[in-house]
Design a protein around this motif. Structure first.
Motif, short mmCIF file in Angstrom:
data_model
loop_
_atom_site.label_atom_id
_atom_site.label_comp_id
_atom_site.label_asym_id
_atom_site.label_seq_id
_atom_site.Cartn_x
_atom_site.Cartn_y
_atom_site.Cartn_z
N HIS A 117 -33.90 61.65 25.45
CA HIS A 117 -32.92 62.90 25.33
C HIS A 117 -33.33 63.25 23.78
O HIS A 117 -32.61 62.11 22.72
N LEU A 169 -24.16 68.32 27.63
CA LEU A 169 -23.71 69.52 29.09
C LEU A 169 -25.26 69.40 29.00
O LEU A 169 -25.60 70.55 29.93
N ASP A 170 -26.57 68.67 29.18
CA ASP A 170 -27.75 69.04 29.35
C ASP A 170 -27.38 68.82 30.97
O ASP A 170 -26.96 67.94 31.65
N ASP A 171 -28.80 68.72 31.42
CA ASP A 171 -29.07 68.80 32.86
C ASP A 171 -29.64 67.61 32.97
O ASP A 171 -30.62 67.37 32.44
N MET A 172 -29.36 66.79 33.46
CA MET A 172 -30.03 65.10 33.18
C MET A 172 -29.15 64.64 35.06
O MET A 172 -28.28 65.00 35.13
N SER A 173 -29.72 63.34 34.85
CA SER A 173 -28.54 62.44 36.13
C SER A 173 -27.96 61.80 35.75
O SER A 173 -27.67 61.78 34.55
N GLU A 174 -26.97 61.78 36.34
CA GLU A 174 -25.67 61.86 36.82
C GLU A 174 -24.98 60.48 36.16
O GLU A 174 -24.84 59.90 35.09
N ARG A 181 -26.35 60.85 32.22
CA ARG A 181 -25.06 61.64 31.26
C ARG A 181 -23.86 60.11 31.45
O ARG A 181 -23.51 59.96 30.42
#
Length: 190
Positions: free
Chosen positions: A35, A72-77, A80
Motif C-alpha cells: 500500500h 483514508l484509503d479504501d482497504m480491508s478493515e 487498516r
C-alpha cells in the motif's frame, strides 16, 4: 511598521472545513503489492494573524494530535487496523509523543493578484521529540471573513528520529520521505 502590525487580523483554523493528509510510499521487492497509504490528520487546531492590505502574516501556530491519524484509503478493515496500529505504536509512538506542533513567527507574503497571495513560512516543526526548521510554501486566498491556505511539503522520517517501517524481512518497506498536503480554512475572529 506599527500601523501594519495593528492591522493584522486574527484567524482561527476551522478543522471541520480543513484537510491535512500525509502520503507514505512503499518501496522494496514487494512494493507493487504493498500500500501507499494516505493518512488523514483528524484532530488539529491552529491560528494565524494576517494583514491582506499590507500582504503580511505572522504568528502561525498549528497543533496536531498524533493519535488522531487514520488511514483514508479504501482497504480491508484488517489491513487498516494493522497499518494504524503499526503507525501509532511503532512509528509515531503516540503515548510518548502526543502532539505535533508547527510554529512560524513570521511569514513572507507576496501578492499574486487582488485577494490571492503566495506565502513562505520559515517555521519550526516539533515532531517525535525533535524540533527542526521546516519551510512551507502556501497559496493563500483571503475573503471577507475567511482565509484559505493550501500547499504541500516533504519531510524525511529519519530527520525526526523515526525509522521507516519494513515488513517481510525488508522486502516491503515505507520510504523515508513523506508528503504532507494541506487545505486549511481559517475564520476571522473579533
Amino acid at each position: 511598521m506599527e500601523t501594519v502590525k495593528a492591522n493584522l487580523v486574527h484567524y482561527v483554523l476551522d478543522a471541520r472545513a480543513s484537510r491535512f493528509t500525509v502520503q507514505a510510499f512503499a518501496t522494496g521487492m514487494l512494493s507493487a503489492m504493498g500500500h501507499n497509504p494516505k493518512i488523514g490528520i483528524r484532530t488539529f487546531r491552529g491560528e494565524v494573524d494576517f494583514n491582506s492590505e499590507a500582504g503580511e502574516g505572522s504568528g502561525l501556530l498549528l497543533w496536531m494530535q498524533t493519535d488522531s491519524l487514520g488511514v483514508l484509503d479504501d482497504m480491508s478493515e484488517k489491513d487498516r487496523r494493522e497499518i494504524e496500529t503499526t503507525m501509532n505504536e511503532r512509528v509515531l509512538e503516540v503515548a510518548k509523543f502526543p502532539e505535533i506542533v508547527y510554529e512560524a513567527p513570521s511569514i513572507t507574503v507576496t501578492r499574486i493578484e487582488s485577494a490571492l497571495y503566495s506565502a513562505l513560512l520559515d517555521g519550526k516543526l516539533s515532531f517525535h521529540g525533535v524540533t527542526r526548521s521546516q519551510p512551507v510554501s502556501a497559496r493563500v486566498a483571503v475573503f471577507d471573513v475567511m482565509l484559505r491556505a493550501s500547499g504541500e511539503f516533504m519531510l524525511r522520517q529519519s530527520e525526526y528520529g523515526i525509522k521507516p517501517v519494513s515488513v517481510a524481512g525488508g522486502a516491503l518497506k515505507v520510504k523515508d520521505e513523506l508528503k504532507f498536503t494541506f487545505e486549511i480554512v481559517a475564520r476571522k475572529q473579533d
